[in-house]
Design a protein around this motif. Structure first.
Motif, PDB file in Angstrom:
ATOM      1  N   PHE A   1       0.783  -1.245   0.000  1.00  0.00           N
ATOM      2  CA  PHE A   1       0.000   0.000   0.000  1.00  0.00           C
ATOM      3  C   PHE A   1       0.815   1.295   0.000  1.00  0.00           C
ATOM      4  O   PHE A   1       0.244   2.369  -0.082  1.00  0.00           O
ATOM      5  N   SER A   2       2.147   1.215   0.109  1.00  0.00           N
ATOM      6  CA  SER A   2       2.901   2.474   0.209  1.00  0.00           C
ATOM      7  C   SER A   2       3.110   3.147  -1.144  1.00  0.00           C
ATOM      8  O   SER A   2       3.434   4.325  -1.217  1.00  0.00           O
TER       9      SER A   2
ATOM     10  N   LEU B   1      -0.546   3.894  -6.833  1.00  0.00           N
ATOM     11  CA  LEU B   1      -1.980   3.836  -6.529  1.00  0.00           C
ATOM     12  C   LEU B   1      -2.832   3.994  -7.793  1.00  0.00           C
ATOM     13  O   LEU B   1      -3.932   3.462  -7.886  1.00  0.00           O
TER      14      LEU B   1
ATOM     15  N   ALA C   1      -6.144   1.655   0.219  1.00  0.00           N
ATOM     16  CA  ALA C   1      -4.832   2.326   0.279  1.00  0.00           C
ATOM     17  C   ALA C   1      -4.977   3.788   0.700  1.00  0.00           C
ATOM     18  O   ALA C   1      -4.140   4.310   1.438  1.00  0.00           O
TER      19      ALA C   1
ATOM     20  N   ARG D   1       0.363   4.938   2.645  1.00  0.00           N
ATOM     21  CA  ARG D   1       0.366   5.798   1.453  1.00  0.00           C
ATOM     22  C   ARG D   1       1.306   6.985   1.625  1.00  0.00           C
ATOM     23  O   ARG D   1       1.912   7.455   0.655  1.00  0.00           O
TER      24      ARG D   1
ATOM     25  N   SER E   1       3.785   7.133  -1.656  1.00  0.00           N
ATOM     26  CA  SER E   1       2.852   7.467  -2.732  1.00  0.00           C
ATOM     27  C   SER E   1       2.337   8.916  -2.711  1.00  0.00           C
ATOM     28  O   SER E   1       2.356   9.595  -3.744  1.00  0.00           O
TER      29      SER E   1
END
Lengths: 263, 267
Positions: free
Chosen positions: B190-191, B197, B208, B214, B218
């Motif tokens: 999820f990062s 994303l 996410a 995140r 991201s």
């Protein structure tokens, strides 16, 4: 060299490792759960890729799962047999404790590699067998003894090449003690989860013959799928023998740079 | 405040010396991050090539992954690892006797490690840029770049508190290998460091957006590449601030409970 003696010592080391692991059962459970989580993460990653595309570099989703299975198998063998032992080498050199190894009437390389065997890593091999057994029936794949034997041969050669390469990298510890360059190699090895066919031809050549990443996973997986150029069945053993010869020579040569000084 | 500043600087200097000794290891750390990222980038480029209607084009993929290296390095902290080492070895006892908070020490240690390691990144940036200059697409107004910097600071705050809160689990578990594996996996997914994303399926994307991971990589990239705009930028910052606040607020009571559990024995 008395082979029988070495085999007996190797099995004694395995028994010792097993007893150590029994003592630290929680670590074993944690390690297995880590393997499963890492697998789950890779599967999610692959699913997202195949959510966007039907195939990558000519590899379908189940072919890629098979490749992942081969990767986990080689990784499991590598980590169970030599990696953790060789990872101890910088500490032995830094602290001067390699002295104890050198005075024993056994090959120093053998002693270092068996100094740490870890049953935790067997979980990776088990998962790899599950992955291969799951993905093969989903593919248009017909069983053939030729492919299977060729696969086992190439897989064996791939393991030897990986051993030899890692040994060469770790041997440089005798010259540079604290640079952690082995981390780069481990990272490169992780990337073999991706088929080498997605790279341009020049890079594929580099990853086959100069930094032989393709040999570790892509070539064995292609052999099992019956897609390999048969020439590799001859090239792989020659390449493996050459790598093993050079790495052992390099080890023996580099031992003379060991200073036996603790720090 | 002045005394705290002095103490912080003293710890920072000590750790800087320690990091200087391991400067080649810092270089390895940067190179390692770069290699991993380049591999993932090539994989996404191959995916984009084989896919119809892929949400990112080639320059966007290249820019995203090349920028992800400094961003993920800038927001990185080692607090969980630091706390684990100290609790396991019993060294944590020293911090209970020192006349300043454990967090001050941890922050100084992180900053020293961070600054040394980022210095090693400086000579690499122009080389990588020269190699990919035809595909790198950096636009955006002053305002966007300013928000980018703020989002990195936010990412650093979220991660600092997140790691320190999770580090407290060491007081109970001692060996956090399994737990760190679980959180490492979640962070990996999820990062945004491996999966942007923008390419996630809708269900994963909505998850996410709510999670703290995140902000590790991201969110700053989404801001600078214009993947989030208008109110979405505001909601993004709000979510990040809320996570930092939640972790920051629960840290103290949990840390107190952890210290009660601490046995001051080590290996």
């Amino acid at each position: 060299m008395n082979v029988k003696r070495y085999v007996r010592i190797y099995f004694l080391s395995i028994a010792r490792a097993y007893m150590t692991d029994l003592e630290y059962r929680a670590n074993f459970v944690a390690s297995v759960s880590n393997t499963l989580f890492s697998l789950a993460s890779t599967l999610i990653f692959f699913n997202i890729i195949y959510f966007r595309a039907k195939e990558i570099g000519g590899w379908s989703k189940y072919e890629l799962l098979l490749l992942l299975g081969v990767y986990l198998f080689i990784k499991g063998v590598f980590e169970f047999t030599i990696r953790k032992g060789l990872d101890r080498l910088p500490r032995y050199v830094r602290k001067g404790t390699l002295d104890g190894v050198l005075v024993k009437p056994l090959s120093s390389l053998f002693q270092v590699t068996i100094s740490k065997l870890d049953f935790d890593d067997i979980s990776q091999m088990l998962v790899s067998v599950l992955l291969i057994s799951y993905s093969l029936p989903k593919l248009v794949w017909v069983f053939s003894w030729v492919y299977l034997l060729a696969f086992l041969l190439v897989l064996f050669c791939a393991t030897l090449i990986l051993f030899a390469n890692y040994l060469m990298i770790m041997t440089t510890t005798f010259y540079f003690t604290r640079i952690h360059h082995e981390e780069i190699y481990k990272n490169l090895f992780q990337m073999t989860r991706i088929p080498m066919d997605i790279y341009p031809r020049k890079i594929q050549f580099i990853f086959t013959y100069i930094i032989p990443l393709a040999f570790f996973v892509t070539i064995p997986a292609k052999t099992l799928l019956g897609r390999l150029d048969p020439a590799f069945i001859i090239i792989a053993p020659v390449f493996a023998a050459l790598n093993i010869y050079l790495s052992v020579k390099f080890w023996n040569y580099s031992l003379r740079y060991y200073k036996s000084a603790s720090g | 405040m002045g005394r705290l500043h002095k103490k912080f600087l003293a710890v920072y200097k000590a750790w800087w010396q320690e990091e200087l000794e391991y400067r080649v290891a810092s270089f390895t750390w940067i190179i390692n991050g770069l290699i991993g990222t380049l591999f993932i980038m090539v994989l996404w480029l191959a995916t984009a090539k084989s896919s119809q209607g892929f949400p990112m084009n080639v320059p966007q993929i290249v820019t995203y992954f090349l920028l992800s290296v400094p961003v993920s390095r800038l927001t990185q902290v080692w607090s969980w690892n630091n706390m684990e080492e100290k609790v396991r070895s019993g060294e944590f006892t020293n911090f209970l006797l020192k006349p300043f908070s454990y967090l001050t020490f941890d922050l100084a240690e992180n900053f020293a490690r961070q600054s040394m390691r980022l210095l090693t990144l400086v000579p690499i940036i122009p080389v990588v840029y020269l190699f990919f200059r035809n595909d790198v697409q950096l636009t955006g107004s002053f305002q966007v770049w300013f928000l980018f910097i703020l989002s990195i600071v936010l990412g650093l705050m979220v991660r600092f508190w997140y790691e320190n809160v999770l580090g407290i689990t060491t007081f109970w578990l001692i060996d956090v290998y399994g737990v760190s594996g679980i959180f490492g996996t979640l962070s990996g997914i999820f990062s945004g460091s491996a999966i942007p994303l923008a390419v996630m399926p809708p269900v994963l994307l909505s998850i996410a957006k709510l999670l703290p991971f995140r902000f590790f990589t991201s969110f700053p990239l989404e801001v600078v590449l214009g993947q989030v705009r208008g109110w979405d930028v505001f909601y993004g910052f709000l979510t990040g601030i809320l996570w930092a606040l939640v972790f920051g607020l629960i840290f103290k009571p949990l840390f107190g409970l952890g210290i009660k559990k601490y046995e001051a024995v080590g290996t």
